[in-house]
Design a protein around this motif. Structure first.
Motif, PDB file in Angstrom:
ATOM      1  N   ASP A 472      49.946  42.177  34.068  1.00 58.71           N
ATOM      2  CA  ASP A 472      49.450  40.815  33.901  1.00 58.71           C
ATOM      3  C   ASP A 472      48.099  40.658  34.598  1.00 58.71           C
ATOM      4  O   ASP A 472      47.725  41.455  35.463  1.00 58.71           O
ATOM      5  CB  ASP A 472      50.442  39.806  34.486  1.00 58.71           C
ATOM      6  CG  ASP A 472      51.772  39.813  33.747  1.00 58.71           C
ATOM      7  OD1 ASP A 472      51.749  39.989  32.521  1.00 58.71           O
ATOM      8  OD2 ASP A 472      52.818  39.676  34.409  1.00 58.71           O
ATOM      9  N   ASN A 473      47.408  39.597  34.239  1.00 53.17           N
ATOM     10  CA  ASN A 473      46.102  39.286  34.841  1.00 53.17           C
ATOM     11  C   ASN A 473      45.084  40.398  34.615  1.00 53.17           C
ATOM     12  O   ASN A 473      44.197  40.612  35.446  1.00 53.17           O
ATOM     13  CB  ASN A 473      46.231  39.012  36.344  1.00 53.17           C
ATOM     14  CG  ASN A 473      46.974  37.736  36.641  1.00 53.17           C
ATOM     15  OD1 ASN A 473      46.986  36.808  35.838  1.00 53.17           O
ATOM     16  ND2 ASN A 473      47.629  37.693  37.791  1.00 53.17           N
ATOM     17  N   LEU A 474      45.231  41.119  33.496  1.00 49.64           N
ATOM     18  CA  LEU A 474      44.233  42.136  33.201  1.00 49.64           C
ATOM     19  C   LEU A 474      42.842  41.509  33.171  1.00 49.64           C
ATOM     20  O   LEU A 474      42.649  40.427  32.623  1.00 49.64           O
ATOM     21  CB  LEU A 474      44.525  42.794  31.858  1.00 49.64           C
ATOM     22  CG  LEU A 474      45.581  43.899  31.843  1.00 49.64           C
ATOM     23  CD1 LEU A 474      45.859  44.329  30.418  1.00 49.64           C
ATOM     24  CD2 LEU A 474      45.127  45.081  32.672  1.00 49.64           C
ATOM     25  N   ILE A 475      41.904  42.198  33.769  1.00 47.70           N
ATOM     26  CA  ILE A 475      40.538  41.691  33.848  1.00 47.70           C
ATOM     27  C   ILE A 475      39.784  42.119  32.607  1.00 47.70           C
ATOM     28  O   ILE A 475      39.725  43.301  32.264  1.00 47.70           O
ATOM     29  CB  ILE A 475      39.847  42.206  35.119  1.00 47.70           C
ATOM     30  CG1 ILE A 475      40.578  41.669  36.363  1.00 47.70           C
ATOM     31  CG2 ILE A 475      38.376  41.795  35.150  1.00 47.70           C
ATOM     32  CD1 ILE A 475      40.099  42.265  37.663  1.00 47.70           C
ATOM     33  N   ALA A 476      39.218  41.144  31.892  1.00 44.90           N
ATOM     34  CA  ALA A 476      38.506  41.418  30.642  1.00 44.90           C
ATOM     35  C   ALA A 476      37.264  40.551  30.572  1.00 44.90           C
ATOM     36  O   ALA A 476      37.178  39.486  31.174  1.00 44.90           O
ATOM     37  CB  ALA A 476      39.406  41.155  29.439  1.00 44.90           C
ATOM     38  N   GLY A 477      36.274  41.021  29.802  1.00 43.56           N
ATOM     39  CA  GLY A 477      35.058  40.249  29.588  1.00 43.56           C
ATOM     40  C   GLY A 477      33.976  40.577  30.594  1.00 43.56           C
ATOM     41  O   GLY A 477      34.207  41.254  31.601  1.00 43.56           O
ATOM     42  N   PHE A 478      32.765  40.055  30.323  1.00 39.34           N
ATOM     43  CA  PHE A 478      31.610  40.312  31.179  1.00 39.34           C
ATOM     44  C   PHE A 478      30.843  39.041  31.528  1.00 39.34           C
ATOM     45  O   PHE A 478      29.988  39.057  32.401  1.00 39.34           O
ATOM     46  CB  PHE A 478      30.642  41.288  30.482  1.00 39.34           C
ATOM     47  CG  PHE A 478      31.252  42.599  30.110  1.00 39.34           C
ATOM     48  CD1 PHE A 478      31.730  42.818  28.832  1.00 39.34           C
ATOM     49  CD2 PHE A 478      31.354  43.617  31.045  1.00 39.34           C
ATOM     50  CE1 PHE A 478      32.298  44.036  28.482  1.00 39.34           C
ATOM     51  CE2 PHE A 478      31.914  44.840  30.713  1.00 39.34           C
ATOM     52  CZ  PHE A 478      32.394  45.041  29.420  1.00 39.34           C
TER      53      PHE A 478
END
Length: 618
Positions: A472-478
């Motif tokens: 959970d809470n995977l970090i995605a985006g920039f």
């Protein structure tokens, strides 16, 4: 289950795995394979409640790897991808988790980049390695952040009691590849020592066809490893070890010369001491460096350096004949140094924060109840950036028969955000791409459940495990990165091995279902099926062998638009004992000259041959 002292654990961790019985009339048998990574104490692979693979020096020399990932690819639960071969960016996926979810340790030293998050697997020199231990499944409750998928620990060469013995090698082959090295190891009643240096260089292959020039992109690595232990008359043992690597790796970016200068270092020193007959303690300090200076078109373009200092206090306590406690405290500080001309041109140029500390404490309790073994661990981390985090794990095992052991476990883990995730300067590039950090990010968190069984008799073993991990809470985006994604990973992994005086074999198979729960897509670069089979035959002074490595198709991107085809590779090898101290080795990799990719647009080597001459003083 008999406990061993910490000093014994380190010694056992580097002893040969297999040995013949002294009685020629008795059956060949296997000495218990000992590993120390799963619980930070010495256990045989049969005793541990984790899924473990051990690769010793004998196997490393038999397989004749050109790169460290040659040892890992296709093993149970392990998949790798590379931006081409020989010193290029490499990812290691353990049980389908992200590459930065696998913790790399070198002789107990935590490695990795604090800006990118992952480890520099591509710079590990196979010739300086004595042993590799792979633990699959969460180990954050013992080691702290990063170990969501598992832990890979590399042990450098170690001396043993006896006169100084020299070892040396020289080799070469395809792509104008050359390597050489020399070392000496030995020991006295109280002191063991090892020292070695090696150098590897190659012209490599053209990394990308449509980027930069058409020239080959080379790589070189010069490494030094040393390890010393000394036992004082009062029983205290002091120790120290160093692995230092530096070199240059070329890549494609411009029509000019593009390359990275790197330094990769692990240093550790400390002492072990018995407090009582049932309590032994260890205190150590460590320093690691992951430094990369990038040059495009021959001109400096960026520097991303990580330096990490740590101190550890580890205690092993035998509370009773059937109850054992391992407890410890550790503290570390990560420091980064960034000098990137692109950040200076298109953003503020500097990171808001360049250091942070983490303090953690853990306890691991193991108890025996007849044929049953129960294990529980709990850890608390206090981080300067994101506050406190608690992780734990519980496991159960049973000796069902003399040859079959069952196990089950459940554990939680977390991965701390990187400096790029948190503090990257707000930068907008000319093409409109924007990258900025998010200081409000929280750690990625996971839960893993596993059941497994192991059959072991004489020199034969078979291990099987099924598992499910939810992240959970995977970090995605920039722009900016956020805690938004979820992943569910289910898998089945099998590993078996068999050895006689003439035959040595090991096989593994992994079936994986790695899904992004937000989109329903497969996680990128995770193949639903991977496998490996190694087989060797001894004919007096001659040994012949081969490896088959296969993986099914995968997707290069999160949207599952870019398909990477599956492939199978055949590698063949031979060695001949010219004299008691001299051996010549030869290998042909990718025998059928397969064209394949593990990352879209990055070439892999075709058929390649290498020869090596070894000397080992007896």
């Amino acid at each position: 289950m008999k406990r061993t002292a910490l000093s014994t654990a380190i010694l056992l961790a580097t002893t040969p795995v297999l040995a013949e019985t002294p009685d020629a009339d008795s059956e060949a048998h296997t000495l218990d394979v000992v590993q120390v990574t799963a619980a930070r104490v010495a256990q045989t692979v049969d005793e541990t409640l984790s899924s473990v693979t051990v690769i010793d020096r004998e196997e490393i020399e038999r397989l004749q790897p050109q790169q460290f990932t040659d040892l890992l690819e296709g093993r149970a639960g392990i998949e790798t991808s590379q931006n081409s071969a020989f010193g290029k960016t490499t990812s290691v996926y353990t049980r389908g988790t992200s590459s930065d979810h696998t913790l790399l340790l070198i002789d107990g030293v935590r490695m990795g980049s604090a800006t990118l998050g992952g480890a520099s697997w591509q710079f590990l020199p196979p010739e300086e390695i004595e042993r590799v231990e792979v633990v699959r499944g969460p180990r954050t409750s013992i080691y702290g952040s990063d170990a969501i998928g598992g832990v890979v620990q590399v042990f450098t060469r170690e001396g043993r009691k006896g006169p100084p013995r020299v070892n040396a090698f020289v080799g070469g082959g395809s792509f104008n590849t050359w390597e050489t090295g020399v070392g000496v190891a030995g020991g006295t009643e109280n002191t063991n020592y090892s020292f070695s240096v090696s150098h590897f260089e190659t012209d490599g292959i053209n990394v990308q066809d449509d980027v930069g020039d058409d020239d080959r992109n080379g790589y070189d690595n010069t490494s030094l490893a040393t390890k010393v232990t000394h036992r004082l008359d009062n029983g205290i043992e002091v120790f120290g070890n160093i692995l230092y690597s530096e070199g240059e790796s070329e890549f494609d970016s411009t029509e000019g010369r593009d390359y990275t200068d790197y330094i990769h270092t692990a240093i550790r020193a400390g002492f072990r001491s018995p407090i009582t007959a049932r309590w032994e303690t260890e205190v150590s300090v460590a320093h690691s460096r992951d430094e990369n200076d990038r040059f495009t078109d021959g001109r400096f373009s960026s520097r991303y350096d990580t330096k990490r200092d740590s101190i550890d206090w580890l205690n092993e306590i035998e509370l009773s004949d059937h109850l054992f406690l391992t407890a410890g405290l550790d503290a570390r500080e990560d420091r980064i140094s960034v000098d990137d001309r692109f950040l200076q041109l298109f953003g503020p140029g500097e990171f808001e924060e360049t250091s942070r500390y983490n303090v953690g404490g853990f306890g691991l309790l193991q108890a025996e109840f007849g044929q049953h073994l129960v294990e529980g661990s709990l850890r608390r981390d206090a981080n300067e950036q994101f506050g406190d985090n608690t992780t734990g794990q519980i496991a159960w095992g049973m000796r069902a028969t003399d040859t079959i052991r069952l196990r089950a476990s459940y554990g939680t883990a977390f991965k701390a955000p990187t400096f790029n995730d948190l503090y990257h300067p707000d930068t907008t590039f000319p093409d409109g791409f924007r990258f900025r950090g998010n200081p409000d990010l929280q750690p990625e968190e996971s839960e893993t459940a596993e059941v497994g069984a192991r059959y072991s008799v004489d020199r034969t073993y078979f291990d099987v495990a099924i598992f499910e991990t939810r992240v959970d809470n995977l970090i995605a985006g920039f722009d900016p990165p956020e805690n938004v994604e979820e992943a569910r990973i289910r898998g089945l992994e099998m590993e078996m091995g068999y050895q006689t005086s003439l035959w040595t074999s090991r096989a593994s198979l992994t079936l994986l279902d790695a899904e992004d729960r937000e989109t329903g897509n497969e996680l990128q670069r995770r193949s639903p099926a991977t496998g490996r089979f190694d087989l060797d035959r001894q004919f007096q002074h001659l040994s012949l062998g081969g490896s088959v490595i296969a993986k099914s198709r995968s997707y290069n991107d999160a949207n599952n638009d870019e398909r990477l085809s599956g492939y199978g590779l055949l590698n063949l090898r031979a060695s001949y004992q010219i004299a008691p101290e001299w051996q010549i080795q030869a290998t042909v990799n990718n025998v059928f000259d397969k064209d394949y990719e593990t990352a879209r647009g990055y070439n892999q080597p075709g058929r390649a041959a290498f020869v090596k001459l070894r000397y080992q003083q007896r």
